[in-house]
Design a protein around this motif. Structure first.
Motif, mmCIF file in Angstrom:
data_model
loop_
_atom_site.group_PDB
_atom_site.id
_atom_site.type_symbol
_atom_site.label_atom_id
_atom_site.label_comp_id
_atom_site.label_asym_id
_atom_site.label_seq_id
_atom_site.Cartn_x
_atom_site.Cartn_y
_atom_site.Cartn_z
ATOM 1 N N ARG A 231 0.830 -1.206 0.000
ATOM 2 C CA ARG A 231 0.000 0.000 0.000
ATOM 3 C C ARG A 231 0.863 1.255 0.000
ATOM 4 O O ARG A 231 0.575 2.226 -0.690
ATOM 5 C CB ARG A 231 -0.926 0.004 1.234
ATOM 6 N N TRP A 232 1.932 1.239 0.782
ATOM 7 C CA TRP A 232 2.809 2.413 0.868
ATOM 8 C C TRP A 232 3.471 2.702 -0.480
ATOM 9 O O TRP A 232 3.542 3.862 -0.910
ATOM 10 C CB TRP A 232 3.869 2.203 1.954
ATOM 11 N N VAL A 233 3.939 1.673 -1.163
ATOM 12 C CA VAL A 233 4.579 1.859 -2.464
ATOM 13 C C VAL A 233 3.578 2.443 -3.458
ATOM 14 O O VAL A 233 3.903 3.382 -4.205
ATOM 15 C CB VAL A 233 5.157 0.516 -2.978
ATOM 16 N N SER A 234 2.349 1.933 -3.472
ATOM 17 C CA SER A 234 1.370 2.462 -4.427
ATOM 18 C C SER A 234 1.000 3.907 -4.090
ATOM 19 O O SER A 234 0.781 4.720 -4.983
ATOM 20 C CB SER A 234 0.125 1.578 -4.466
ATOM 21 N N ARG A 235 0.934 4.254 -2.802
ATOM 22 C CA ARG A 235 0.623 5.638 -2.424
ATOM 23 C C ARG A 235 1.740 6.596 -2.839
ATOM 24 O O ARG A 235 1.480 7.683 -3.343
ATOM 25 C CB ARG A 235 0.411 5.741 -0.911
ATOM 26 N N THR A 236 2.981 6.199 -2.601
ATOM 27 C CA THR A 236 4.092 7.090 -2.973
ATOM 28 C C THR A 236 4.184 7.233 -4.481
ATOM 29 O O THR A 236 4.478 8.313 -4.987
ATOM 30 C CB THR A 236 5.425 6.574 -2.405
ATOM 31 N N ARG A 237 3.911 6.167 -5.214
ATOM 32 C CA ARG A 237 3.938 6.237 -6.667
ATOM 33 C C ARG A 237 2.846 7.189 -7.157
ATOM 34 O O ARG A 237 3.067 7.993 -8.060
ATOM 35 C CB ARG A 237 3.729 4.841 -7.254
ATOM 36 N N ASN A 238 1.657 7.132 -6.553
ATOM 37 C CA ASN A 238 0.570 8.033 -6.929
ATOM 38 C C ASN A 238 0.896 9.474 -6.548
ATOM 39 O O ASN A 238 0.561 10.411 -7.277
ATOM 40 C CB ASN A 238 -0.742 7.612 -6.256
ATOM 41 N N ALA A 239 1.559 9.654 -5.403
ATOM 42 C CA ALA A 239 1.898 11.009 -4.961
ATOM 43 C C ALA A 239 2.962 11.628 -5.864
ATOM 44 O O ALA A 239 2.957 12.830 -6.103
ATOM 45 C CB ALA A 239 2.387 10.974 -3.518
ATOM 46 N N GLU A 240 3.899 10.826 -6.374
ATOM 47 C CA GLU A 240 4.937 11.363 -7.267
ATOM 48 C C GLU A 240 4.337 11.776 -8.601
ATOM 49 O O GLU A 240 4.811 12.699 -9.244
ATOM 50 C CB GLU A 240 6.018 10.296 -7.496
ATOM 51 N N GLY A 241 3.281 11.087 -9.036
ATOM 52 C CA GLY A 241 2.643 11.419 -10.308
ATOM 53 C C GLY A 241 1.934 12.762 -10.230
ATOM 54 O O GLY A 241 1.779 13.452 -11.228
ATOM 55 N N ARG A 242 1.504 13.158 -9.057
ATOM 56 C CA ARG A 242 0.830 14.448 -8.900
ATOM 57 C C ARG A 242 1.858 15.533 -8.632
ATOM 58 O O ARG A 242 2.815 15.326 -7.908
ATOM 59 C CB ARG A 242 -0.136 14.395 -7.713
ATOM 60 N N GLN A 243 1.661 16.688 -9.216
ATOM 61 C CA GLN A 243 2.576 17.799 -8.967
ATOM 62 C C GLN A 243 1.950 18.737 -7.957
ATOM 63 O O GLN A 243 0.746 18.948 -7.953
ATOM 64 C CB GLN A 243 2.856 18.555 -10.264
ATOM 65 N N PRO A 244 2.776 19.353 -7.108
ATOM 66 C CA PRO A 244 2.214 20.264 -6.122
ATOM 67 C C PRO A 244 1.614 21.493 -6.797
ATOM 68 O O PRO A 244 2.134 21.980 -7.793
ATOM 69 C CB PRO A 244 3.404 20.633 -5.244
ATOM 70 N N GLY A 245 0.530 21.990 -6.271
ATOM 71 C CA GLY A 245 -0.106 23.199 -6.786
ATOM 72 C C GLY A 245 -1.093 22.943 -7.905
ATOM 73 O O GLY A 245 -1.570 23.882 -8.497
ATOM 74 N N ARG A 246 -1.396 21.710 -8.203
ATOM 75 C CA ARG A 246 -2.382 21.421 -9.262
ATOM 76 C C ARG A 246 -3.742 21.205 -8.631
ATOM 77 O O ARG A 246 -4.232 20.088 -8.510
ATOM 78 C CB ARG A 246 -1.986 20.171 -10.031
ATOM 79 N N SER A 247 -4.381 22.266 -8.269
ATOM 80 C CA SER A 247 -5.704 22.144 -7.649
ATOM 81 C C SER A 247 -6.797 22.579 -8.635
ATOM 82 O O SER A 247 -7.776 23.151 -8.239
ATOM 83 C CB SER A 247 -5.748 22.993 -6.376
ATOM 84 N N GLY A 248 -6.578 22.405 -9.899
ATOM 85 C CA GLY A 248 -7.597 22.735 -10.886
ATOM 86 C C GLY A 248 -7.200 23.896 -11.778
ATOM 87 O O GLY A 248 -7.636 23.991 -12.886
ATOM 88 N N SER A 249 -6.339 24.826 -11.329
ATOM 89 C CA SER A 249 -5.908 25.937 -12.192
ATOM 90 C C SER A 249 -4.393 26.000 -12.142
ATOM 91 O O SER A 249 -3.761 25.762 -11.133
ATOM 92 C CB SER A 249 -6.486 27.264 -11.695
ATOM 93 N N SER A 250 -3.771 26.326 -13.263
ATOM 94 C CA SER A 250 -2.313 26.410 -13.309
ATOM 95 C C SER A 250 -1.892 27.870 -13.228
ATOM 96 O O SER A 250 -2.498 28.756 -13.798
ATOM 97 C CB SER A 250 -1.777 25.782 -14.605
ATOM 98 N N ALA A 251 -0.795 28.112 -12.505
ATOM 99 C CA ALA A 251 -0.314 29.476 -12.296
ATOM 100 C C ALA A 251 0.942 29.677 -13.130
ATOM 101 O O ALA A 251 2.020 29.898 -12.635
ATOM 102 C CB ALA A 251 -0.033 29.725 -10.825
ATOM 103 N N ALA A 252 0.860 29.616 -14.444
ATOM 104 C CA ALA A 252 2.040 29.795 -15.281
ATOM 105 C C ALA A 252 1.909 30.952 -16.207
ATOM 106 O O ALA A 252 0.960 31.438 -16.627
ATOM 107 C CB ALA A 252 2.331 28.538 -16.072
#
Length: 178
Positions: free
Chosen positions: A157-178
């Motif tokens: 479970r821990w490996v799958s959670r960390t793999r899922n967390a790495e796929g997500r980038q911080p600050g992606r809550s629906g709008s991009s600030a670029a």
């Protein structure tokens, strides 16, 4: 008839007029209403009773034989046929549900009857059936195997959670600030 006469005779006694008055207002035990008193008086008449019992026997004899017997639990094929295939499928699923429910009730009833007939034997049989499971719960090697299995499942479970967390980038809550 005799009960009412007894109650009414006590009401005319002059010595205990006050106590007899209160007794006449109190209904005897098991009597709920004037209607039930009237029914008891009618039932005490042997001619009326025989007439009523004769009528009941005639009604019971007039019933078809299959209605006199108790309902037997079993497959109900009569509810599964219909002119339309869709309706037949619905009826068949309902019949299957009824049969599963009836079978479960029959098993529950048999279990209750076994317990009622021999509670000590029933208890012993159930304790013997669960003896292996209870012995495993107090076994040190079995506890160690369970602990190891839970540890491995937690690592997966821990490996799958960390793999899922790495796929997500911080600050992606629906709008991009670029």
């Amino acid at each position: 008839g005799e009960l009412m006469e007894f109650l009414m005779a006590g009401a005319h006694d002059e010595e205990n007029e006050e106590s007899s008055l209160s007794q006449s207002r109190i209904k005897p035990l098991g009597v709920w209403s004037n209607r039930s008193l009237a029914a008891r008086r009618r039932w005490s008449d042997p001619v009326y009773r025989e007439k009523l019992l004769k009528k009941r026997r005639a009604q019971r004899a007039a019933k078809p034989e299959d209605q006199q017997r108790r309902l037997l639990i079993g497959p109900r094929d009569s509810v599964v046929f219909s002119p339309s295939p869709a309706q037949t499928q619905i009826w068949r699923s309902k019949a299957d549900d009824i049969n599963r429910w009836a079978h479960a009730n029959q098993l529950r009833r048999e279990k209750a009857l076994r317990w009622k007939n021999d509670p000590i034997g029933w208890t012993r049989a159930h304790l013997e059936a669960g003896a292996e499971t209870r012995s495993q719960l107090n076994n040190a090697t079995y506890k160690e195997l369970r602990r190891e299995k839970r540890r491995l499942e937690a690592q997966v479970r821990w490996v799958s959670r960390t793999r899922n967390a790495e796929g997500r980038q911080p600050g992606r809550s629906g709008s991009s600030a670029a």
